[in-house]
Design a protein around this motif. Structure first.
Motif, PDB file in Angstrom:
ATOM      1  N   ILE A  90       0.847  -1.189   0.000  1.00 26.11           N
ATOM      2  CA  ILE A  90       0.000   0.000   0.000  1.00 26.11           C
ATOM      3  C   ILE A  90       0.885   1.242   0.000  1.00 26.11           C
ATOM      4  O   ILE A  90       2.046   1.193   0.412  1.00 26.11           O
ATOM      5  CB  ILE A  90      -0.954   0.044   1.221  1.00 26.11           C
ATOM      6  CG1 ILE A  90      -0.143   0.201   2.525  1.00 26.11           C
ATOM      7  CG2 ILE A  90      -1.837  -1.180   1.264  1.00 26.11           C
ATOM      8  CD1 ILE A  90      -0.994   0.535   3.737  1.00 26.11           C
ATOM      9  N   GLY A  91       0.349   2.351  -0.471  1.00 23.49           N
ATOM     10  CA  GLY A  91       1.071   3.617  -0.424  1.00 23.49           C
ATOM     11  C   GLY A  91       0.126   4.763  -0.730  1.00 23.49           C
ATOM     12  O   GLY A  91      -0.950   4.574  -1.324  1.00 23.49           O
ATOM     13  N   TRP A  92       0.527   5.966  -0.331  1.00 21.39           N
ATOM     14  CA  TRP A  92      -0.339   7.124  -0.515  1.00 21.39           C
ATOM     15  C   TRP A  92       0.494   8.386  -0.700  1.00 21.39           C
ATOM     16  O   TRP A  92       1.702   8.417  -0.423  1.00 21.39           O
ATOM     17  CB  TRP A  92      -1.287   7.273   0.671  1.00 21.39           C
ATOM     18  CG  TRP A  92      -0.586   7.444   1.991  1.00 21.39           C
ATOM     19  CD1 TRP A  92      -0.214   8.617   2.585  1.00 21.39           C
ATOM     20  CD2 TRP A  92      -0.158   6.398   2.891  1.00 21.39           C
ATOM     21  NE1 TRP A  92       0.418   8.375   3.788  1.00 21.39           N
ATOM     22  CE2 TRP A  92       0.459   7.026   3.998  1.00 21.39           C
ATOM     23  CE3 TRP A  92      -0.257   5.009   2.856  1.00 21.39           C
ATOM     24  CZ2 TRP A  92       0.976   6.301   5.063  1.00 21.39           C
ATOM     25  CZ3 TRP A  92       0.271   4.299   3.921  1.00 21.39           C
ATOM     26  CH2 TRP A  92       0.878   4.935   5.006  1.00 21.39           C
ATOM     27  N   GLY A  93      -0.169   9.440  -1.163  1.00 19.20           N
ATOM     28  CA  GLY A  93       0.482  10.722  -1.382  1.00 19.20           C
ATOM     29  C   GLY A  93      -0.545  11.755  -1.807  1.00 19.20           C
ATOM     30  O   GLY A  93      -1.760  11.523  -1.688  1.00 19.20           O
ATOM     31  N   PRO A  94      -0.106  12.899  -2.346  1.00 18.38           N
ATOM     32  CA  PRO A  94      -1.042  13.961  -2.748  1.00 18.38           C
ATOM     33  C   PRO A  94      -2.040  13.521  -3.815  1.00 18.38           C
ATOM     34  O   PRO A  94      -3.110  14.143  -3.949  1.00 18.38           O
ATOM     35  CB  PRO A  94      -0.114  15.056  -3.281  1.00 18.38           C
ATOM     36  CG  PRO A  94       1.193  14.811  -2.597  1.00 18.38           C
ATOM     37  CD  PRO A  94       1.301  13.335  -2.463  1.00 18.38           C
ATOM     38  N   SER A  95      -1.725  12.470  -4.578  1.00 12.17           N
ATOM     39  CA  SER A  95      -2.640  12.013  -5.623  1.00 12.17           C
ATOM     40  C   SER A  95      -3.629  10.966  -5.138  1.00 12.17           C
ATOM     41  O   SER A  95      -4.513  10.563  -5.896  1.00 12.17           O
ATOM     42  CB  SER A  95      -1.842  11.438  -6.803  1.00 12.17           C
ATOM     43  OG  SER A  95      -1.028  12.436  -7.377  1.00 12.17           O
ATOM     44  N   GLY A  96      -3.482  10.500  -3.908  1.00 11.22           N
ATOM     45  CA  GLY A  96      -4.387   9.492  -3.390  1.00 11.22           C
ATOM     46  C   GLY A  96      -3.678   8.230  -2.960  1.00 11.22           C
ATOM     47  O   GLY A  96      -2.504   8.262  -2.565  1.00 11.22           O
ATOM     48  N   ARG A  97      -4.378   7.085  -3.086  1.00 10.59           N
ATOM     49  CA  ARG A  97      -3.877   5.809  -2.561  1.00 10.59           C
ATOM     50  C   ARG A  97      -3.685   4.794  -3.697  1.00 10.59           C
ATOM     51  O   ARG A  97      -4.346   4.870  -4.736  1.00 10.59           O
ATOM     52  CB  ARG A  97      -4.866   5.224  -1.556  1.00 10.59           C
ATOM     53  CG  ARG A  97      -5.170   6.125  -0.379  1.00 10.59           C
ATOM     54  CD  ARG A  97      -6.259   5.530   0.501  1.00 10.59           C
ATOM     55  NE  ARG A  97      -7.537   5.436  -0.179  1.00 10.59           N
ATOM     56  CZ  ARG A  97      -8.661   4.927   0.363  1.00 10.59           C
ATOM     57  NH1 ARG A  97      -8.630   4.460   1.604  1.00 10.59           N
ATOM     58  NH2 ARG A  97      -9.779   4.887  -0.318  1.00 10.59           N
ATOM     59  N   ARG A  98      -2.794   3.854  -3.451  1.00  6.52           N
ATOM     60  CA  ARG A  98      -2.621   2.743  -4.388  1.00  6.52           C
ATOM     61  C   ARG A  98      -2.317   1.476  -3.593  1.00  6.52           C
ATOM     62  O   ARG A  98      -1.615   1.517  -2.581  1.00  6.52           O
ATOM     63  CB  ARG A  98      -1.514   3.048  -5.395  1.00  6.52           C
ATOM     64  CG  ARG A  98      -1.357   1.959  -6.479  1.00  6.52           C
ATOM     65  CD  ARG A  98      -0.544   2.457  -7.669  1.00  6.52           C
ATOM     66  NE  ARG A  98      -1.371   3.225  -8.593  1.00  6.52           N
ATOM     67  CZ  ARG A  98      -1.075   4.439  -9.045  1.00  6.52           C
ATOM     68  NH1 ARG A  98       0.028   5.057  -8.637  1.00  6.52           N
ATOM     69  NH2 ARG A  98      -1.869   5.059  -9.893  1.00  6.52           N
ATOM     70  N   LEU A  99      -2.836   0.357  -4.067  1.00  7.67           N
ATOM     71  CA  LEU A  99      -2.707  -0.925  -3.372  1.00  7.67           C
ATOM     72  C   LEU A  99      -2.585  -2.043  -4.394  1.00  7.67           C
ATOM     73  O   LEU A  99      -3.173  -1.983  -5.478  1.00  7.67           O
ATOM     74  CB  LEU A  99      -3.941  -1.168  -2.497  1.00  7.67           C
ATOM     75  CG  LEU A  99      -4.265  -2.601  -2.023  1.00  7.67           C
ATOM     76  CD1 LEU A  99      -4.931  -2.561  -0.656  1.00  7.67           C
ATOM     77  CD2 LEU A  99      -5.202  -3.311  -3.007  1.00  7.67           C
TER      78      LEU A  99
ATOM     79  N   ALA B  58      -6.493   1.724  -7.137  1.00 10.31           N
ATOM     80  CA  ALA B  58      -6.098   3.096  -6.807  1.00 10.31           C
ATOM     81  C   ALA B  58      -7.318   3.987  -6.768  1.00 10.31           C
ATOM     82  O   ALA B  58      -8.340   3.705  -7.407  1.00 10.31           O
ATOM     83  CB  ALA B  58      -5.088   3.623  -7.828  1.00 10.31           C
ATOM     84  N   ASP B  59      -7.233   5.059  -5.999  1.00 11.70           N
ATOM     85  CA  ASP B  59      -8.252   6.105  -6.024  1.00 11.70           C
ATOM     86  C   ASP B  59      -7.611   7.409  -5.597  1.00 11.70           C
ATOM     87  O   ASP B  59      -6.428   7.463  -5.243  1.00 11.70           O
ATOM     88  CB  ASP B  59      -9.453   5.738  -5.145  1.00 11.70           C
ATOM     89  CG  ASP B  59      -9.130   5.663  -3.654  1.00 11.70           C
ATOM     90  OD1 ASP B  59      -8.028   6.087  -3.247  1.00 11.70           O
ATOM     91  OD2 ASP B  59      -9.978   5.175  -2.885  1.00 11.70           O
ATOM     92  N   SER B  60      -8.374   8.471  -5.631  1.00 15.03           N
ATOM     93  CA  SER B  60      -7.848   9.806  -5.307  1.00 15.03           C
ATOM     94  C   SER B  60      -8.104  10.197  -3.863  1.00 15.03           C
ATOM     95  O   SER B  60      -7.835  11.336  -3.472  1.00 15.03           O
ATOM     96  CB  SER B  60      -8.467  10.847  -6.241  1.00 15.03           C
ATOM     97  OG  SER B  60      -9.887  10.853  -6.103  1.00 15.03           O
ATOM     98  N   THR B  61      -8.600   9.263  -3.052  1.00 13.74           N
ATOM     99  CA  THR B  61      -8.865   9.553  -1.642  1.00 13.74           C
ATOM    100  C   THR B  61      -7.560   9.813  -0.903  1.00 13.74           C
ATOM    101  O   THR B  61      -6.580   9.069  -1.040  1.00 13.74           O
ATOM    102  CB  THR B  61      -9.595   8.367  -0.992  1.00 13.74           C
ATOM    103  OG1 THR B  61     -10.830   8.153  -1.667  1.00 13.74           O
ATOM    104  CG2 THR B  61      -9.863   8.636   0.483  1.00 13.74           C
ATOM    105  N   LEU B  62      -7.541  10.858  -0.112  1.00 14.04           N
ATOM    106  CA  LEU B  62      -6.356  11.191   0.671  1.00 14.04           C
ATOM    107  C   LEU B  62      -6.384  10.476   2.017  1.00 14.04           C
ATOM    108  O   LEU B  62      -7.440  10.340   2.639  1.00 14.04           O
ATOM    109  CB  LEU B  62      -6.261  12.694   0.881  1.00 14.04           C
ATOM    110  CG  LEU B  62      -6.150  13.558  -0.379  1.00 14.04           C
ATOM    111  CD1 LEU B  62      -6.042  15.031  -0.004  1.00 14.04           C
ATOM    112  CD2 LEU B  62      -4.963  13.132  -1.235  1.00 14.04           C
ATOM    113  N   VAL B  63      -5.241  10.026   2.453  1.00  7.25           N
ATOM    114  CA  VAL B  63      -5.119   9.393   3.755  1.00  7.25           C
ATOM    115  C   VAL B  63      -5.256  10.452   4.842  1.00  7.25           C
ATOM    116  O   VAL B  63      -4.596  11.500   4.792  1.00  7.25           O
ATOM    117  CB  VAL B  63      -3.766   8.662   3.869  1.00  7.25           C
ATOM    118  CG1 VAL B  63      -3.433   8.344   5.307  1.00  7.25           C
ATOM    119  CG2 VAL B  63      -3.787   7.391   3.036  1.00  7.25           C
ATOM    120  N   THR B  64      -6.129  10.178   5.815  1.00  9.06           N
ATOM    121  CA  THR B  64      -6.385  11.157   6.882  1.00  9.06           C
ATOM    122  C   THR B  64      -6.184  10.581   8.280  1.00  9.06           C
ATOM    123  O   THR B  64      -6.113  11.353   9.244  1.00  9.06           O
ATOM    124  CB  THR B  64      -7.818  11.683   6.781  1.00  9.06           C
ATOM    125  OG1 THR B  64      -8.737  10.581   6.863  1.00  9.06           O
ATOM    126  CG2 THR B  64      -8.036  12.421   5.466  1.00  9.06           C
TER     127      THR B  64
END
Length: 440
Positions: free
Chosen positions: A368-377, A386-392
């Motif tokens: 898994i990983g995340w950044g300004p563009s969202g998440r990827r798994l 992948a999606d554009s949801t930001l990790v909060t």
């Protein structure tokens, strides 16, 4: 359901100690360790015996700790080894060095160590008993220790006047094991053949339902295991879900089946029979007359784990348990099993989840990983998500499992955990390169 056979492993690491650092210097800089060209921030690798944190080789306990009680594991030579409380537990049941974490359990057999057995009179251990097997003579040799296992030998010899001989581990229904319709239970034991043979016999584990009055209702038997029983203790298990509405107890037994008139002569070595309400056998919990509870494990990661923005989790999850964390943080799960479908492993980190099905039980290789563009798994062998949801979710503290510990029936066998610090979510090629169940 077929019995599960866990044979003795053949690798050679030392158990119950911090991992020994192996291999050449800066092994963590190898291209195979990089994610999008970035070398890891940390590597926890029980299976390979080497770990790293912030560019320095370290022992495993610099990255993770186990807060829990005494645990009993299988060593590299197949022996039973004791892990002290609050000490990392390394287990070789799968033939590979794995870091073991699991939930609380109170197995239902009161005497798994053979206490009370005597050679004189061929007395079986307290609470044990037999059924059928007419025409046979029994011999008992108690208090045997082999490779750390508390064992006893039972010899049965003669000509059967019944079609079976059964060994069971809770003699009375009143003190038996409560189980109702829908409960999934697992019986396990360590078994060896140390004399004679099983010629003319079938050897099966059995879970037998009884009603509240103690009357037998229905049973479930494993496949015939006699071909897998060797001269040293090896673990076998059988899992069954109670089906009858009037079921009140489940009795774990070992049954030897044949036909009337069969001449038999065998000596079995039995150790640590165990029964638990779970879909798989957990680590042994020795008992000598009263039930013993193994407390849940807690597994906090190192203080700087929150700096990582990408993770690879490699290991084995032998049983699907709903809504349990493989990678968890202060604000919530980052990798967890599904609520309605516990075979699913999904990435969280925010209110919504992304994930896959059909991953658990079995080997896990998830990135898994995340950044300004969202998440990827990616789960190994599955499509990249992948999606554009930001990790909060807050990551002040991170752990394997949950803050309150592992759920009952939840078992994690960790082989490797890798963390990277990236400025953006990992690429498709990056997660594909790292989504594998094991990386040496």
């Amino acid at each position: 359901m077929a019995a599960l056979h866990l044979g003795p492993p053949s690798t050679g690491f030392t158990v119950n100690q911090a991992a020994t650092v192996l291999g050449p210097g800066a092994w963590w800089l190898f291209p195979s360790r990089r994610l999008d060209g970035v070398s890891p921030l940390a590597i926890l690798s029980p299976a390979s015996g080497r770990s790293m944190l912030a560019g320095k080789a370290v022992n495993d306990n610099a990255l993770i700790s186990r807060q829990g009680g005494i645990k009993y594991v299988i060593g590299p030579d197949g022996s039973l080894q004791t892990v002290p409380a609050n000490t990392l537990a390394y287990d070789y049941s799968n033939g590979v060095r794995e870091m073991l974490f699991e939930g609380a359990a109170t197995p239902g057999i009161r005497n798994s160590t053979g206490a009370g057995a005597t050679q004189s009179g061929a007395v079986l251990p307290t609470y044990w008993g037999t059924y059928n097997g007419g025409g046979l003579t029994r011999y008992v040799t108690p208090a045997i220790t082999e490779k750390g296992f508390p064992c006893l030998d039972i010899r049965m010899a003669g000509v059967l006047t019944e079609s079976s001989w059964t060994l069971y581990f809770e003699r009375t229904t009143a003190a038996g094991i409560a189980a109702v319709q829908g409960d999934t239970v697992t019986e396990s034991l360590f078994l060896a053949l140390v004399g004679g043979s099983f010629a003319g016999l079938e050897v099966r584990l059995e879970l037998y339902e009884r009603d509240s009055a103690g009357a037998g209702i229905i049973g479930s038997r494993s496949a015939d295991i006699k071909g897998d029983v060797s001269g040293s203790p090896r673990r076998f298990s059988h899992t069954y879900t109670m089906v009858r509405q009037d079921c009140a107890y489940a009795h774990p037994r070992l049954v030897f089946l044949s036909s009337i008139g069969t001449a038999i002569d065998f000596t079995i070595r039995v150790a640590l029979p165990q029964w638990e309400k779970a879909a798989v056998a957990s680590s042994p919990v020795p008992t000598s007359g009263t039930l013993v509870t193994r407390p849940t494990d807690l597994a906090p990661l190192w203080a700087g784990a929150a700096d990582a923005t990408a993770w690879a989790w490699r290991g084995n999850v032998p049983s699907p348990v709903a809504s349990v964390g493989l990678l968890d943080a202060t604000g919530g799960a980052y990798i967890e099993s599904g609520t309605t479908d516990p075979t699913l492993l999904r990435m969280v980190g925010a209110v919504t989840q992304i994930g896959d099905t059909g991953v658990v039980p079995g080997p896990v290789g998830i990135v898994i990983g995340w950044g300004p563009s969202g998440r990827r798994l990616q789960n190994a062998g599955k499509a990249v998500r992948a999606d554009s949801t930001l990790v909060t979710f807050d990551r002040t503290a991170m752990r394997i499992g949950r803050a309150a510990g592992f759920s009952t029936g939840h078992i994690v066998r960790l082989r490797e955990l890798v963390a990277w610090r990236l400025s953006e979510r990992p690429s498709v090629d990056g997660v594909q390169s790292q989504a594998k169940v094991w990386s040496a």
